[in-house]
Design an enzyme around this catalytic site. Sequence first.
Site, PDB file in Angstrom:
ATOM      1  CB  THR A 193      -1.369 -43.832  41.161  1.00  0.00           C
ATOM      2  OG1 THR A 193      -1.202 -43.144  42.378  1.00  0.00           O
ATOM      3  CG2 THR A 193      -2.597 -43.310  40.446  1.00  0.00           C
ATOM      4  NE  ARG A 221       0.498 -35.910  48.877  1.00  0.00           N
ATOM      5  CZ  ARG A 221       0.447 -36.708  47.824  1.00  0.00           C
ATOM      6  NH1 ARG A 221      -0.454 -37.662  47.755  1.00  0.00           N
ATOM      7  NH2 ARG A 221       1.298 -36.567  46.823  1.00  0.00           N
ATOM      8  N   GLY A 223      -3.007 -35.613  46.783  1.00  0.00           N
ATOM      9  CA  GLY A 223      -2.112 -35.481  45.629  1.00  0.00           C
ATOM     10  C   GLY A 223      -2.867 -35.092  44.374  1.00  0.00           C
ATOM     11  CG  ASP A 224      -1.173 -36.410  40.691  1.00  0.00           C
ATOM     12  OD1 ASP A 224      -0.832 -37.048  41.728  1.00  0.00           O
ATOM     13  OD2 ASP A 224      -1.045 -36.878  39.552  1.00  0.00           O
ATOM     14  CB  THR A 244       1.108 -42.741  38.117  1.00  0.00           C
ATOM     15  OG1 THR A 244       1.793 -43.196  39.295  1.00  0.00           O
ATOM     16  CG2 THR A 244       1.899 -43.184  36.893  1.00  0.00           C
ATOM     17  N   GLY A 245       2.596 -40.312  39.729  1.00  0.00           N
ATOM     18  CA  GLY A 245       3.895 -39.722  40.026  1.00  0.00           C
ATOM     19  C   GLY A 245       3.834 -38.907  41.299  1.00  0.00           C
ATOM     20  N   GLY A 247       2.793 -36.386  43.251  1.00  0.00           N
ATOM     21  CA  GLY A 247       1.595 -35.586  43.056  1.00  0.00           C
ATOM     22  C   GLY A 247       1.772 -34.084  43.189  1.00  0.00           C
TER      23      GLY A 247
HETATM   24  N1  ASP Z   1       0.246 -39.368  42.200  1.00  0.00           N
HETATM   25  C1  ASP Z   1      -0.039 -40.021  43.435  1.00  0.00           C
HETATM   26  C2  ASP Z   1      -0.041 -39.031  44.556  1.00  0.00           C
HETATM   27  O1  ASP Z   1       0.767 -38.122  44.550  1.00  0.00           O
HETATM   28  C3  ASP Z   1       0.923 -41.084  43.788  1.00  0.00           C
HETATM   29  C4  ASP Z   1       1.088 -42.144  42.731  1.00  0.00           C
HETATM   30  O2  ASP Z   1       1.061 -41.836  41.533  1.00  0.00           O
HETATM   31  O3  ASP Z   1       1.258 -43.315  43.101  1.00  0.00           O
HETATM   32  O4  ASP Z   1      -0.825 -39.176  45.466  1.00  0.00           O
END
Ligand code: ASP
Length: 354
Positions: A193, A221, A223-224, A244-245, A247
Amino acid sequence: MKKLIALAALALMTQPALAEDAPEWSLAIHGGAGTLDPAQMTPEKRAAYEADLQRALDAGSKILADGGDAMDAIKAAIIIMEDSPLFNAGKGAVFTWEGTNELDASIMDGRDRSAGAIAGVKTVKNPILLADRVRTDSEHVFLMGAGAEAFAAEKGFAVTPPEYFATPARRESLERLKAEKLSALDVDHKFGTVGAVALDRKGNLAAGTSTGGMTGKRWGRIGDAPVIGAGTYADNRACAVSATGWGEYFLRVGVAHEICARLRATVEVKAAMAGDKAPDPFVRTEEVQYIADAVMEDVRQMGGDGGVILVTPAGQAIFSFNTTGMYRGRANSAGLNEVAIFGGEEKASATPDH
Ligand code: ASP
């Protein structure tokens, strides 16, 4: 109790004042965090990532140095990373289980906390720009899927063919995930991300985040990253955050808002305790770092990993991640300009206490 308040006021008075050497503008960017293995990082790969991070940092810095808005700076930085196939946003987004690329993005203006977000979009080249149009040109905050695309068409966004976003490396990750029954964490290695946070010369903060999500995501789905308060938050009174992480965990913790809320509470308590004598409700860099680290530790204890970038009204640019690395960079009016990948690569002097 009185004694405590007096002590706190004294402590505040002995802190250096904010205004003097705080940078006039400040920018931080990320291109994802993750379990990065230094052995896998060839010099060529490293150079390619660093070059794109630097281009993104330079684009945003130029706008801020010229007196432009934080909102414009973060968009400029994010667009470059969306267009780069190296990051999991725009071109180079990960694949869903069904073999499509579905994009999520969000943006927030710290001036008035206006926000825009989109999820599950398949034909918009720069999702961050569409998120911003939702903010400025609709009465809503969050649009999804076909509706978001209809809104994009109405606002004159070109329809980008879905093949544009697909890269062989990301397709291979999906195929491996399916063939070897792996999880997204096994094949992605890192969360790619992208995001940016900025303080401009007028004292305004902005934050934005853009992603393809996680490889093999199913059933629509989300994410965050596109969720205001989880992946993105900006409030001139506290800070601007992009995450980022993994989610699911960032959603449950409400990471971006949680960091801003803790910072704002700290500012308010300091100001209240110092009363009339308050030089500035200044939060020291190590205190900002502590707050960001504490929230990331909460994510880790729940089982999640990833990282955040944040910028404060005093121009402090902070990274916090519980992974081995995070693609990142920061720059400010005082001459700071650096990109980094693994933990601890920053110059020690990069976050001075003003
Ligand atoms: N946070 C993002 C998600 O969960 C993924 C990412 O950080 O690459 O969709």
